[in-house]
Scaffold this motif. Sequence first.
Motif, PDB file in Angstrom:
ATOM      1  N   VAL A 278       0.860  -1.191   0.000  1.00  0.00           N
ATOM      2  CA  VAL A 278       0.000   0.000   0.000  1.00  0.00           C
ATOM      3  C   VAL A 278       0.897   1.243   0.000  1.00  0.00           C
ATOM      4  O   VAL A 278       1.495   1.570   1.025  1.00  0.00           O
ATOM      5  CB  VAL A 278      -0.933   0.027   1.225  1.00  0.00           C
ATOM      6  N   THR A 280       2.100   4.935   0.455  1.00  0.00           N
ATOM      7  CA  THR A 280       1.610   5.990   1.361  1.00  0.00           C
ATOM      8  C   THR A 280       2.349   7.309   1.186  1.00  0.00           C
ATOM      9  O   THR A 280       2.011   8.292   1.825  1.00  0.00           O
ATOM     10  CB  THR A 280       1.754   5.540   2.830  1.00  0.00           C
ATOM     11  N   VAL A 327      -8.059  -6.390  -0.632  1.00  0.00           N
ATOM     12  CA  VAL A 327      -7.857  -5.352  -1.653  1.00  0.00           C
ATOM     13  C   VAL A 327      -9.120  -4.509  -1.820  1.00  0.00           C
ATOM     14  O   VAL A 327      -9.055  -3.270  -1.940  1.00  0.00           O
ATOM     15  CB  VAL A 327      -7.447  -6.003  -2.989  1.00  0.00           C
ATOM     16  N   LYS A 328     -10.270  -5.139  -1.812  1.00  0.00           N
ATOM     17  CA  LYS A 328     -11.526  -4.412  -1.945  1.00  0.00           C
ATOM     18  C   LYS A 328     -11.701  -3.410  -0.810  1.00  0.00           C
ATOM     19  O   LYS A 328     -12.117  -2.263  -1.021  1.00  0.00           O
ATOM     20  CB  LYS A 328     -12.691  -5.395  -1.976  1.00  0.00           C
ATOM     21  N   LYS A 331      -9.291  -0.428  -1.297  1.00  0.00           N
ATOM     22  CA  LYS A 331      -9.750   0.484  -2.354  1.00  0.00           C
ATOM     23  C   LYS A 331     -10.945   1.306  -1.889  1.00  0.00           C
ATOM     24  O   LYS A 331     -11.053   2.513  -2.209  1.00  0.00           O
ATOM     25  CB  LYS A 331     -10.086  -0.304  -3.610  1.00  0.00           C
ATOM     26  N   ASN A 332     -11.837   0.685  -1.131  1.00  0.00           N
ATOM     27  CA  ASN A 332     -12.985   1.426  -0.596  1.00  0.00           C
ATOM     28  C   ASN A 332     -12.546   2.521   0.375  1.00  0.00           C
ATOM     29  O   ASN A 332     -13.255   3.515   0.565  1.00  0.00           O
ATOM     30  CB  ASN A 332     -13.951   0.473   0.100  1.00  0.00           C
ATOM     31  N   GLY A 334      -9.885   4.253  -0.131  1.00  0.00           N
ATOM     32  CA  GLY A 334      -9.172   5.268  -0.900  1.00  0.00           C
ATOM     33  C   GLY A 334      -7.721   4.957  -1.179  1.00  0.00           C
ATOM     34  O   GLY A 334      -7.002   5.793  -1.753  1.00  0.00           O
ATOM     35  N   PHE A 335      -7.250   3.776  -0.817  1.00  0.00           N
ATOM     36  CA  PHE A 335      -5.865   3.383  -1.083  1.00  0.00           C
ATOM     37  C   PHE A 335      -5.763   2.731  -2.462  1.00  0.00           C
ATOM     38  O   PHE A 335      -6.759   2.308  -3.058  1.00  0.00           O
ATOM     39  CB  PHE A 335      -5.364   2.422  -0.009  1.00  0.00           C
ATOM     40  N   ASN A 336      -4.528   2.627  -2.951  1.00  0.00           N
ATOM     41  CA  ASN A 336      -4.278   2.029  -4.258  1.00  0.00           C
ATOM     42  C   ASN A 336      -3.273   0.878  -4.104  1.00  0.00           C
ATOM     43  O   ASN A 336      -2.091   1.009  -4.457  1.00  0.00           O
ATOM     44  CB  ASN A 336      -3.746   3.087  -5.230  1.00  0.00           C
ATOM     45  N   PRO A 337      -3.704  -0.256  -3.572  1.00  0.00           N
ATOM     46  CA  PRO A 337      -2.766  -1.351  -3.277  1.00  0.00           C
ATOM     47  C   PRO A 337      -2.348  -2.106  -4.535  1.00  0.00           C
ATOM     48  O   PRO A 337      -3.071  -2.147  -5.533  1.00  0.00           O
ATOM     49  CB  PRO A 337      -3.583  -2.252  -2.353  1.00  0.00           C
ATOM     50  N   SER A 338      -1.181  -2.710  -4.459  1.00  0.00           N
ATOM     51  CA  SER A 338      -0.743  -3.680  -5.459  1.00  0.00           C
ATOM     52  C   SER A 338      -0.507  -5.007  -4.748  1.00  0.00           C
ATOM     53  O   SER A 338      -0.241  -5.039  -3.542  1.00  0.00           O
ATOM     54  CB  SER A 338       0.538  -3.213  -6.156  1.00  0.00           C
TER      55      SER A 338
END
Length: 408
Positions: A278, A280, A327-328, A331-332, A334-338
């Motif tokens: 994640v 930051t 991951v869901k 994203k909910n 507001g993060f953009n994980p890989s």
Amino acid sequence: MRVLVQKFGGTSLATAERRSQVVAKVSDAVREGYAPVVVVSAIGRTGDPYATDTFINMVKDISPELPQRELDLLVSCGEVISGAVMVSTLNSLGFEAVLLTGGQAGIITNNSFGDARIIRIEPRTIVEYLQQGKVVVVTGFQGITEDGQVTTLGRGGSDTTASALGVALNAEAIDIYTDVEGIMTADPRIVEDARILDVVTYNEICQMAHQGAKIIHPRAVEIAMQRNIPLRIKCTFSDAPGTLVTSIQADMGAGTDITGDRIITGIAHTPNVTQICVPTSALPDNLQANKQIFKGMALADISVDFISVQSDAVYYTVRDDEADKAVKILKNMGFNPSVVPSCAKVSVVGAGIHGVPGVMADMVEALSDAGIRILQSADSHTTIWVLVDKENMVKAVQALHQKYHLGD
């Protein structure tokens, strides 16, 4: 009264022939002057008629929504059946035996159905039967709450039952019988020259259990360690001495140089994990972001592992089957994980690691020479972990076992 706790797993009880071998172990204990307390698991494994998973699948085929309280009532039947069969076997061979459920044995737990924790043990009933010369058979994996509700202790709970009873009864030892001859330096299914360890410390086996070794539940080790009661991992089907788990390392021979003391005890592995990253660095408040990430996982009841909090990103792992959910949630928020799916954690465990230079260097060298990419690493006083692609897990375990000469 010399109490010995003997725990037998489901494979040890699956057939009449195997149960006769269990009785032989109980008979040996009686002949040696012990008062045995026998803890039993459910008979067999998945697919067998009285195995825990068989009961679970029976109701899940009807509805996946059976409440955990009722599920505990159902799966506790497996140990009751196993215990009754064991008492019948002992009685038929001339022993006076009595069966106690976890509740009847005085095992009091909290009300966390499915994964209860033992609060205390009231062993008066067990002691009374032992004083009468009876072999006491106790159903593993279960207890009762203060108000009499049946609970189960989670996977590996029979080990926990055995250790807790050992502590409560001040037993001389706790023998955990399995279908292998002891704790090994690595999984023998993937390392041909893996060997049995004669002695390991509580800390070492606890770390190995946490990192994927399946011989004994780590909670059972932690309980026995509180009173320094020796644990012995033995095989039901042989007379091999097994592995002693205690607070000290094995004695070195006379005149042995201290530099020859064991540094690495074994290699453990955990497959089927996903690495989540994640970022930051672009966020206005890193500290608040870190808090939100782990709070979100906790509220979703997702267990996280292998955590690395850095200035620009947070790395951690979850089980593969929980990765999409994690991951869901991120994203909910507001993060953009890989993610890097299908990873494995490989662990080098040894009480002698702390303060010894070169252990990590050897680990990196072995993996690099084998062409294995390290995705993440961490260490403690007794363990070094690396995250690798799952397809490289077996090769990594083999390379490290060879590098540290554990088969010698």
